[in-house]
Design a protein around this motif. Sequence first.
Motif, PDB file in Angstrom:
ATOM      1  N   ASN A 101     -20.722   7.134  -8.481  1.00 15.97           N
ATOM      2  CA  ASN A 101     -20.519   8.399  -9.190  1.00 15.97           C
ATOM      3  C   ASN A 101     -19.062   8.673  -9.547  1.00 15.97           C
ATOM      4  O   ASN A 101     -18.795   9.413 -10.495  1.00 15.97           O
ATOM      5  N   VAL A 102     -18.087   8.119  -8.797  1.00 18.87           N
ATOM      6  CA  VAL A 102     -16.673   8.449  -9.030  1.00 18.87           C
ATOM      7  C   VAL A 102     -15.822   7.213  -9.331  1.00 18.87           C
ATOM      8  O   VAL A 102     -14.602   7.284  -9.279  1.00 18.87           O
ATOM      9  N   ARG A 103     -16.416   6.114  -9.672  1.00 19.10           N
ATOM     10  CA  ARG A 103     -15.716   4.844  -9.864  1.00 19.10           C
ATOM     11  C   ARG A 103     -14.609   4.923 -10.914  1.00 19.10           C
ATOM     12  O   ARG A 103     -13.551   4.333 -10.748  1.00 19.10           O
ATOM     13  N   GLU A 104     -14.820   5.628 -11.982  1.00 16.79           N
ATOM     14  CA  GLU A 104     -13.873   5.664 -13.094  1.00 16.79           C
ATOM     15  C   GLU A 104     -12.740   6.676 -12.920  1.00 16.79           C
ATOM     16  O   GLU A 104     -11.811   6.694 -13.707  1.00 16.79           O
ATOM     17  N   HIS A 105     -12.801   7.490 -11.909  1.00 17.21           N
ATOM     18  CA  HIS A 105     -11.773   8.509 -11.698  1.00 17.21           C
ATOM     19  C   HIS A 105     -10.436   7.839 -11.362  1.00 17.21           C
ATOM     20  O   HIS A 105     -10.380   6.906 -10.572  1.00 17.21           O
ATOM     21  N   PRO A 106      -9.307   8.286 -11.961  1.00 17.78           N
ATOM     22  CA  PRO A 106      -8.001   7.643 -11.745  1.00 17.78           C
ATOM     23  C   PRO A 106      -7.533   7.631 -10.287  1.00 17.78           C
ATOM     24  O   PRO A 106      -6.897   6.687  -9.840  1.00 17.78           O
ATOM     25  N   ILE A 107      -7.850   8.662  -9.545  1.00 16.49           N
ATOM     26  CA  ILE A 107      -7.437   8.705  -8.135  1.00 16.49           C
ATOM     27  C   ILE A 107      -8.146   7.614  -7.340  1.00 16.49           C
ATOM     28  O   ILE A 107      -7.539   6.928  -6.519  1.00 16.49           O
ATOM     29  N   VAL A 108      -9.423   7.427  -7.588  1.00 10.49           N
ATOM     30  CA  VAL A 108     -10.192   6.402  -6.884  1.00 10.49           C
ATOM     31  C   VAL A 108      -9.675   5.015  -7.257  1.00 10.49           C
ATOM     32  O   VAL A 108      -9.514   4.146  -6.394  1.00 10.49           O
ATOM     33  N   ALA A 109      -9.378   4.796  -8.532  1.00  9.21           N
ATOM     34  CA  ALA A 109      -8.840   3.502  -8.962  1.00  9.21           C
ATOM     35  C   ALA A 109      -7.488   3.239  -8.299  1.00  9.21           C
ATOM     36  O   ALA A 109      -7.201   2.112  -7.872  1.00  9.21           O
ATOM     37  N   GLY A 110      -6.666   4.264  -8.163  1.00 12.46           N
ATOM     38  CA  GLY A 110      -5.375   4.113  -7.491  1.00 12.46           C
ATOM     39  C   GLY A 110      -5.521   3.808  -6.015  1.00 12.46           C
ATOM     40  O   GLY A 110      -4.780   3.000  -5.453  1.00 12.46           O
ATOM     41  N   MET A 111      -6.480   4.450  -5.370  1.00 13.31           N
ATOM     42  CA  MET A 111      -6.708   4.204  -3.940  1.00 13.31           C
ATOM     43  C   MET A 111      -7.183   2.785  -3.692  1.00 13.31           C
ATOM     44  O   MET A 111      -6.702   2.126  -2.767  1.00 13.31           O
ATOM     45  N   THR A 112      -8.106   2.292  -4.501  1.00 13.04           N
ATOM     46  CA  THR A 112      -8.579   0.924  -4.297  1.00 13.04           C
ATOM     47  C   THR A 112      -7.484  -0.080  -4.615  1.00 13.04           C
ATOM     48  O   THR A 112      -7.409  -1.135  -3.993  1.00 13.04           O
ATOM     49  N   GLY A 113      -6.600   0.244  -5.558  1.00 20.18           N
ATOM     50  CA  GLY A 113      -5.473  -0.632  -5.857  1.00 20.18           C
ATOM     51  C   GLY A 113      -4.435  -0.640  -4.744  1.00 20.18           C
ATOM     52  O   GLY A 113      -3.729  -1.625  -4.536  1.00 20.18           O
ATOM     53  N   ALA A 114      -4.327   0.455  -3.997  1.00 13.37           N
ATOM     54  CA  ALA A 114      -3.348   0.544  -2.908  1.00 13.37           C
ATOM     55  C   ALA A 114      -3.773  -0.258  -1.684  1.00 13.37           C
ATOM     56  O   ALA A 114      -2.949  -0.573  -0.834  1.00 13.37           O
ATOM     57  N   ILE A 115      -5.035  -0.603  -1.590  1.00 14.04           N
ATOM     58  CA  ILE A 115      -5.526  -1.355  -0.433  1.00 14.04           C
ATOM     59  C   ILE A 115      -4.971  -2.774  -0.430  1.00 14.04           C
ATOM     60  O   ILE A 115      -4.684  -3.335   0.631  1.00 14.04           O
ATOM     61  N   VAL A 116      -4.786  -3.364  -1.594  1.00 11.82           N
ATOM     62  CA  VAL A 116      -4.377  -4.765  -1.694  1.00 11.82           C
ATOM     63  C   VAL A 116      -3.050  -5.051  -0.976  1.00 11.82           C
ATOM     64  O   VAL A 116      -2.984  -5.971  -0.163  1.00 11.82           O
ATOM     65  N   PRO A 117      -1.971  -4.299  -1.199  1.00  9.67           N
ATOM     66  CA  PRO A 117      -0.738  -4.613  -0.468  1.00  9.67           C
ATOM     67  C   PRO A 117      -0.845  -4.383   1.041  1.00  9.67           C
ATOM     68  O   PRO A 117      -0.220  -5.093   1.821  1.00  9.67           O
ATOM     69  N   VAL A 118      -1.646  -3.409   1.449  1.00 13.41           N
ATOM     70  CA  VAL A 118      -1.819  -3.163   2.883  1.00 13.41           C
ATOM     71  C   VAL A 118      -2.491  -4.360   3.542  1.00 13.41           C
ATOM     72  O   VAL A 118      -2.054  -4.834   4.601  1.00 13.41           O
ATOM     73  N   VAL A 119      -3.541  -4.858   2.925  1.00 13.71           N
ATOM     74  CA  VAL A 119      -4.224  -6.035   3.462  1.00 13.71           C
ATOM     75  C   VAL A 119      -3.282  -7.235   3.469  1.00 13.71           C
ATOM     76  O   VAL A 119      -3.247  -8.002   4.438  1.00 13.71           O
ATOM     77  N   GLY A 120      -2.494  -7.396   2.427  1.00 12.02           N
ATOM     78  CA  GLY A 120      -1.537  -8.502   2.371  1.00 12.02           C
ATOM     79  C   GLY A 120      -0.531  -8.446   3.509  1.00 12.02           C
ATOM     80  O   GLY A 120      -0.224  -9.466   4.136  1.00 12.02           O
ATOM     81  N   MET A 121      -0.016  -7.256   3.803  1.00 10.85           N
ATOM     82  CA  MET A 121       0.939  -7.122   4.904  1.00 10.85           C
ATOM     83  C   MET A 121       0.278  -7.364   6.259  1.00 10.85           C
ATOM     84  O   MET A 121       0.880  -7.970   7.145  1.00 10.85           O
ATOM     85  N   MET A 122      -0.951  -6.895   6.430  1.00 13.15           N
ATOM     86  CA  MET A 122      -1.650  -7.139   7.685  1.00 13.15           C
ATOM     87  C   MET A 122      -1.869  -8.634   7.895  1.00 13.15           C
ATOM     88  O   MET A 122      -1.692  -9.147   9.005  1.00 13.15           O
TER      89      MET A 122
END
Length: 188
Positions: A101-122
Amino acid sequence: MRKYKDVTMAFLRAGVLGFGGGAVCLPLIQREAVNTYGWITDDEFGELVAISNTLPGPINTKLAGYIGYRVAGVVGATIAVCATIVPSVVMLVFLLEVLANVREHPIVAGMTGAIVPVVGMMMALMTWQILTSAAKEIKGVLVGVNVAVVAFLIAMFDLHPAIIVASTIVFALLKPEPKQKTLKEGVD
């Protein structure tokens, strides 16, 4: 009963917080099993990760099964695996409906994009910890460096891991065996 509760809480936390797959759960499981409860050492965890990667299936359930078995036997293994799986199943059912229901919302897209560097650092932190624990033996360092080089080759050249595995097997078969001294040669 305390050990069952500890196993449940440790793997429930790893299961709830480990959004993104097995690789994300590794540092969480390590923190619980090594730092919080002291069930295994850092060296044992590194060896367990290496062995678990050779077996089929999700790594977090293999780690949970082994550590749970080591702490509380078959019941502990069952509890640990269930505590690892159940949060993902519940969240998956709930979050898939919400995300649709909220996949296209810019905030949700930004949050999923922010996960990538966190996982990389872990992953980088965990790799550093495993390499430093392997530094106790030069053989461990060489194996760690070889694994890092292979991972780099796979990522940079988009190679299929099976190509690396097959070439490593061929290289190992072609490498000459070291000559062993016979009894006569040693007596001279």
